[in-house]
Design an enzyme around this catalytic site. Structure first.
Site, PDB file in Angstrom:
ATOM      1  N   LYS A   1      -2.252  -1.918   7.411  1.00 25.54           N
ATOM      2  CA  LYS A   1      -3.652  -1.540   7.591  1.00 25.54           C
ATOM      3  C   LYS A   1      -4.315  -2.333   8.703  1.00 25.54           C
ATOM      4  O   LYS A   1      -5.128  -1.813   9.457  1.00 25.54           O
ATOM      5  CB  LYS A   1      -4.411  -1.725   6.272  1.00 25.54           C
ATOM      6  CG  LYS A   1      -5.834  -1.184   6.288  1.00 25.54           C
ATOM      7  CD  LYS A   1      -6.485  -1.319   4.939  1.00 25.54           C
ATOM      8  CE  LYS A   1      -7.895  -0.755   4.949  1.00 25.54           C
ATOM      9  NZ  LYS A   1      -8.549  -0.859   3.630  1.00 25.54           N
TER      10      LYS A   1
ATOM     11  N   ARG B   1      -1.536  -1.837  -6.774  1.00 26.02           N
ATOM     12  CA  ARG B   1      -1.715  -3.001  -5.890  1.00 26.02           C
ATOM     13  C   ARG B   1      -2.657  -4.014  -6.543  1.00 26.02           C
ATOM     14  O   ARG B   1      -2.421  -5.212  -6.494  1.00 26.02           O
ATOM     15  CB  ARG B   1      -2.263  -2.525  -4.545  1.00 26.02           C
ATOM     16  CG  ARG B   1      -2.505  -3.613  -3.500  1.00 26.02           C
ATOM     17  CD  ARG B   1      -2.805  -2.940  -2.162  1.00 26.02           C
ATOM     18  NE  ARG B   1      -3.445  -3.807  -1.185  1.00 26.02           N
ATOM     19  CZ  ARG B   1      -2.792  -4.587  -0.342  1.00 26.02           C
ATOM     20  NH1 ARG B   1      -1.484  -4.649  -0.377  1.00 26.02           N
ATOM     21  NH2 ARG B   1      -3.460  -5.318   0.538  1.00 26.02           N
TER      22      ARG B   1
ATOM     23  N   HIS C   1      -3.628   3.180  -5.984  1.00 25.99           N
ATOM     24  CA  HIS C   1      -3.996   1.894  -5.379  1.00 25.99           C
ATOM     25  C   HIS C   1      -4.174   0.798  -6.430  1.00 25.99           C
ATOM     26  O   HIS C   1      -4.085  -0.394  -6.113  1.00 25.99           O
ATOM     27  CB  HIS C   1      -5.276   2.043  -4.561  1.00 25.99           C
ATOM     28  CG  HIS C   1      -5.538   0.901  -3.633  1.00 25.99           C
ATOM     29  ND1 HIS C   1      -4.789   0.660  -2.501  1.00 25.99           N
ATOM     30  CD2 HIS C   1      -6.463  -0.092  -3.680  1.00 25.99           C
ATOM     31  CE1 HIS C   1      -5.240  -0.415  -1.880  1.00 25.99           C
ATOM     32  NE2 HIS C   1      -6.260  -0.891  -2.580  1.00 25.99           N
TER      33      HIS C   1
ATOM     34  N   TYR D   1      -9.232  -8.305  -5.861  1.00 27.56           N
ATOM     35  CA  TYR D   1      -8.063  -7.901  -6.628  1.00 27.56           C
ATOM     36  C   TYR D   1      -7.706  -8.927  -7.707  1.00 27.56           C
ATOM     37  O   TYR D   1      -6.830  -8.679  -8.523  1.00 27.56           O
ATOM     38  CB  TYR D   1      -6.847  -7.759  -5.697  1.00 27.56           C
ATOM     39  CG  TYR D   1      -7.010  -6.703  -4.649  1.00 27.56           C
ATOM     40  CD1 TYR D   1      -6.588  -5.401  -4.879  1.00 27.56           C
ATOM     41  CD2 TYR D   1      -7.588  -7.004  -3.432  1.00 27.56           C
ATOM     42  CE1 TYR D   1      -6.729  -4.427  -3.911  1.00 27.56           C
ATOM     43  CE2 TYR D   1      -7.733  -6.037  -2.454  1.00 27.56           C
ATOM     44  CZ  TYR D   1      -7.302  -4.751  -2.696  1.00 27.56           C
ATOM     45  OH  TYR D   1      -7.452  -3.789  -1.736  1.00 27.56           O
TER      46      TYR D   1
ATOM     47  N   ARG E   1       0.833  -1.190   0.000  1.00 28.26           N
ATOM     48  CA  ARG E   1       0.000   0.000   0.000  1.00 28.26           C
ATOM     49  C   ARG E   1       0.876   1.252   0.000  1.00 28.26           C
ATOM     50  O   ARG E   1       2.048   1.201   0.344  1.00 28.26           O
ATOM     51  CB  ARG E   1      -0.912   0.013   1.222  1.00 28.26           C
ATOM     52  CG  ARG E   1      -1.881  -1.171   1.297  1.00 28.26           C
ATOM     53  CD  ARG E   1      -2.719  -1.084   2.555  1.00 28.26           C
ATOM     54  NE  ARG E   1      -3.655  -2.203   2.657  1.00 28.26           N
ATOM     55  CZ  ARG E   1      -3.388  -3.351   3.267  1.00 28.26           C
ATOM     56  NH1 ARG E   1      -2.185  -3.537   3.822  1.00 28.26           N
ATOM     57  NH2 ARG E   1      -4.273  -4.318   3.325  1.00 28.26           N
TER      58      ARG E   1
ATOM     59  N   HIS F   1      -3.863  -9.854   3.657  1.00 30.11           N
ATOM     60  CA  HIS F   1      -5.292  -9.995   3.903  1.00 30.11           C
ATOM     61  C   HIS F   1      -5.554 -11.112   4.909  1.00 30.11           C
ATOM     62  O   HIS F   1      -4.983 -12.192   4.797  1.00 30.11           O
ATOM     63  CB  HIS F   1      -6.035 -10.318   2.604  1.00 30.11           C
ATOM     64  CG  HIS F   1      -6.115  -9.169   1.663  1.00 30.11           C
ATOM     65  ND1 HIS F   1      -6.392  -9.313   0.323  1.00 30.11           N
ATOM     66  CD2 HIS F   1      -5.953  -7.838   1.860  1.00 30.11           C
ATOM     67  CE1 HIS F   1      -6.393  -8.125  -0.250  1.00 30.11           C
ATOM     68  NE2 HIS F   1      -6.123  -7.226   0.656  1.00 30.11           N
TER      69      HIS F   1
END
Length: 265
Positions: free
Chosen positions: A141, A207, A204, A239, A116, A230
């Site tokens: 995150k 990513r 973003h 994604y 990120r 994740h």
């Protein structure tokens, strides 16, 4: 009431402005939806506009101007906030050609690590192990530390950059040798994407591109999820996008099966 969305208010006024409150019926609201759709307006935009109207009608009920809200009989489309955008090899080249040298390094790094924006800007040399070829992320995150491997492209990039290290300790720095401010990064990025004709590509999306390329190359979603940090693999699926050729191996397996039931000559 203070109108927060002036654009929505303008559109609504153009259509409903000449009507009394009791004339704003479910049918009229549906007509508005249909009109906006025929003009090519995205469902999420239409829903935001109608939310302004619904709020106004709810206030009208509180003020006892009307008894019921016609929206009780109208089904609003649920906005799809999932943005699916990744860049091709050709688009990558255009973006890199349009970027200044320090931005080019960050874009290459992002495309090859999937990190990120804040993870990249906060990365320090103390988190890099060039011998083991890993990067340990401390600020993530989900608030959990994670260690990720780096490929040859990133290794060569970091090896070159490691020859000059500033006292701040950051891997990617400004000309003053300090941490790059996010808005400065984005300002340079927006300039580059405009020159490249890729104004719909967010930072973003680099990513997104990392994850998509891995999946299309046959990397399993569990591995991709671990690389992205994740906790839930369902997030990774946002994604992971396939093109037709990357799915071909799934049906080609049937040709290699020993139990062919039907053949054509």
């Amino acid at each position: 009431t203070q109108v927060r969305d002036n654009s929505a208010f303008k559109r609504l006024s153009e259509f409903f402005g000449g009507l009394s409150l009791i004339e704003i019926t479910p049918a009229k609201i549906s007509d508005y939806k249909s009109l906006r759709i025929t003009k090519g307006i995205k469902p999420a935009t239409i829903s935001r506009e109608l939310e302004v109207l619904r709020h106004a009608l709810n206030l009208s009920i509180q003020w006892e101007w009307i008894e019921t809200n016609p929206f009780s009989k109208v089904k609003l489309d649920k906005p799809n906030n999932q943005i699916e955008r990744w860049i091709t090899a050709e688009e990558e080249k255009c973006l890199l050609d349009a970027s200044v040298s320090w931005l080019k390094e960050i874009i290459v790094f992002a495309l090859n690590t999937g990190m990120r924006q804040d993870e990249i800007l906060s990365l320090q040399w103390s988190q890099i192990d060039l011998i083991r070829r890993t990067a340990t992320l401390l600020i993530t995150k989900n608030k959990e530390k994670r260690t990720v491997p780096i490929n040859q492209t990133v290794f060569e990039l970091l090896k070159s950059k490691s020859k000059i290290r500033y006292i701040s300790g950051y891997v990617f720095t400004s000309q003053a040798g300090i941490k790059i401010i996010a808005r400065n990064l984005l300002r340079a990025y927006y300039d580059a994407r405009k020159k490249a004709g890729l104004e719909d590509v967010r930072f973003h999306d680099l990513r997104h591109t990392f994850a998509t390329r891995l999946v299309q190359a046959g990397v399993d979603l569990y591995t991709v999820a671990k690389l992205l940090g994740h906790k839930d693999i369902r997030m990774t699926q946002r994604y992971a996008h396939h093109n037709t050729e990357s799915l071909r191996h799934g049906v080609d397996i049937l040709d290699r099966s020993g139990d062919i039931l039907v053949t054509f000559r």
